[in-house]
Design a protein around this motif. Structure first.
Motif, short mmCIF file in Angstrom:
data_model
loop_
_atom_site.label_atom_id
_atom_site.label_comp_id
_atom_site.label_asym_id
_atom_site.label_seq_id
_atom_site.Cartn_x
_atom_site.Cartn_y
_atom_site.Cartn_z
N UNK A 32 -17.14 -50.33 -7.33
CA UNK A 32 -17.81 -49.14 -7.85
C UNK A 32 -17.37 -47.86 -7.14
N UNK A 33 -16.58 -48.00 -6.05
CA UNK A 33 -16.03 -46.84 -5.36
C UNK A 33 -14.50 -46.87 -5.34
N UNK A 84 -12.30 -45.53 -10.64
CA UNK A 84 -13.15 -44.36 -10.88
C UNK A 84 -12.43 -43.24 -11.61
N UNK A 85 -11.14 -43.07 -11.34
CA UNK A 85 -10.43 -41.97 -11.99
C UNK A 85 -10.42 -42.13 -13.51
N UNK A 86 -10.61 -43.37 -13.98
CA UNK A 86 -10.64 -43.62 -15.42
C UNK A 86 -12.02 -43.39 -16.03
N UNK A 87 -12.97 -43.03 -15.20
CA UNK A 87 -14.31 -42.66 -15.67
C UNK A 87 -14.51 -41.16 -15.55
N UNK A 88 -14.16 -40.62 -14.37
CA UNK A 88 -14.51 -39.25 -14.03
C UNK A 88 -13.72 -38.21 -14.81
N UNK A 99 -23.85 -44.21 -13.04
CA UNK A 99 -23.35 -42.91 -12.60
C UNK A 99 -23.82 -41.80 -13.51
N UNK A 100 -24.23 -40.71 -12.90
CA UNK A 100 -24.35 -39.43 -13.60
C UNK A 100 -22.98 -38.78 -13.40
N UNK A 101 -22.11 -38.94 -14.36
CA UNK A 101 -20.69 -38.62 -14.18
C UNK A 101 -20.46 -37.16 -13.80
N UNK A 102 -21.17 -36.27 -14.44
CA UNK A 102 -20.92 -34.85 -14.22
C UNK A 102 -21.43 -34.36 -12.86
N UNK A 103 -22.21 -35.21 -12.17
CA UNK A 103 -22.71 -34.84 -10.85
C UNK A 103 -22.26 -35.85 -9.79
N UNK A 104 -21.19 -36.55 -10.06
CA UNK A 104 -20.70 -37.57 -9.12
C UNK A 104 -20.22 -36.90 -7.84
N UNK A 105 -20.70 -37.37 -6.70
CA UNK A 105 -20.31 -36.72 -5.43
C UNK A 105 -20.04 -37.73 -4.31
#
Length: 229
Positions: free
Chosen positions: A166-167, A172-176, A207-213
């Protein structure tokens, strides 16, 4: 968002839109102003001469045909469901392969992302969820993959770093990079046995994609091995 799906009374407020004749995405809820596209990824599939090959699915289809031809299904109630657990007889690295996994993940998410504009046109101002059913095994990063292949024996403990899928920066680049609001990543088969018992990885991540930190982790392709040795 999670409770709108997980709580049974809330789930009744969702519409199943997954038949081929229905406009995408697969599910939507006017009550919650949300829509959801469902997809599955695995670590078996690979491309050969432009064709997608999946030995596990091929074996499942073969077993399914054999059962259908045997007439056994006629003895089962209509609501019965079959789950196949097949053995391809392939060596681990050709059955569960990290590169197959990352390629499959990228290919499947990209395929569904190509219709995001259509989803949003069909349901104006609804939040978009990607539900990813991840059928892959757990992985770990080892110091020397070739040495591990040679020296592993039944009962041998192999040292390695657990794969926090999940990290994983490659996944992740294919989601974000896509216009998705939420991701539900369901991965029920990631089991890691250690000499101190079972190491539990999350079965689901949201994930809240737009606020991923969170800080992604970079794993080395050539050092990744499946825990299903």
């Amino acid at each position: 968002m999670f409770e709108s799906i997980y709580i049974k009374d809330n789930w009744k407020k969702w519409n199943d839109n997954s038949s081929e004749s229905d406009p995408p995405p697969d599910f939507y809820s006017d009550e919650f102003e949300m829509m959801m596209e469902v997809m599955r990824v695995d670590d078996h599939s690979f491309k050969k001469k432009g064709n997608l090959i999946n030995p596990t699915y091929a074996k499942e289809s073969k077993v399914c045909r054999e059962i259908e031809n045997s007439g056994i299904l006629d003895c089962l109630p209509n609501e019965a469901a079959l789950l196949f657990n097949v053995d391809t007889k392939l060596p681990t690295d050709k059955d569960h392969n990290y590169k197959f996994y990352t390629n499959s993940f990228a290919r499947i998410v990209k395929k569904h992302s190509e219709h995001i504009e259509m989803y949003r046109n069909n349901h104006k101002n609804y939040r978009l969820i990607f539900f990813i059913f991840d059928e892959s095994s757990a992985y770990f990063e080892v110091p020397n993959k070739e040495t591990m292949k040679i020296n592993r024996n039944v009962g041998t403990t192999i040292q390695g770093k657990a794969h926090f899928y999940f990290l994983d920066s490659t996944l992740l680049e294919n989601i974000l990079k896509y216009d998705i609001d939420y991701v539900i990543w369901y991965a029920p088969f990631k089991l890691v046995n250690t000499n101190n018992g079972v190491f539990d990885l999350p079965k689901a991540v949201i994930y809240d994609v737009k606020h991923f930190n969170l800080k992604p982790i970079i794993y080395k392709d050539d050092q990744m091995m499946s825990t299903e040795l």
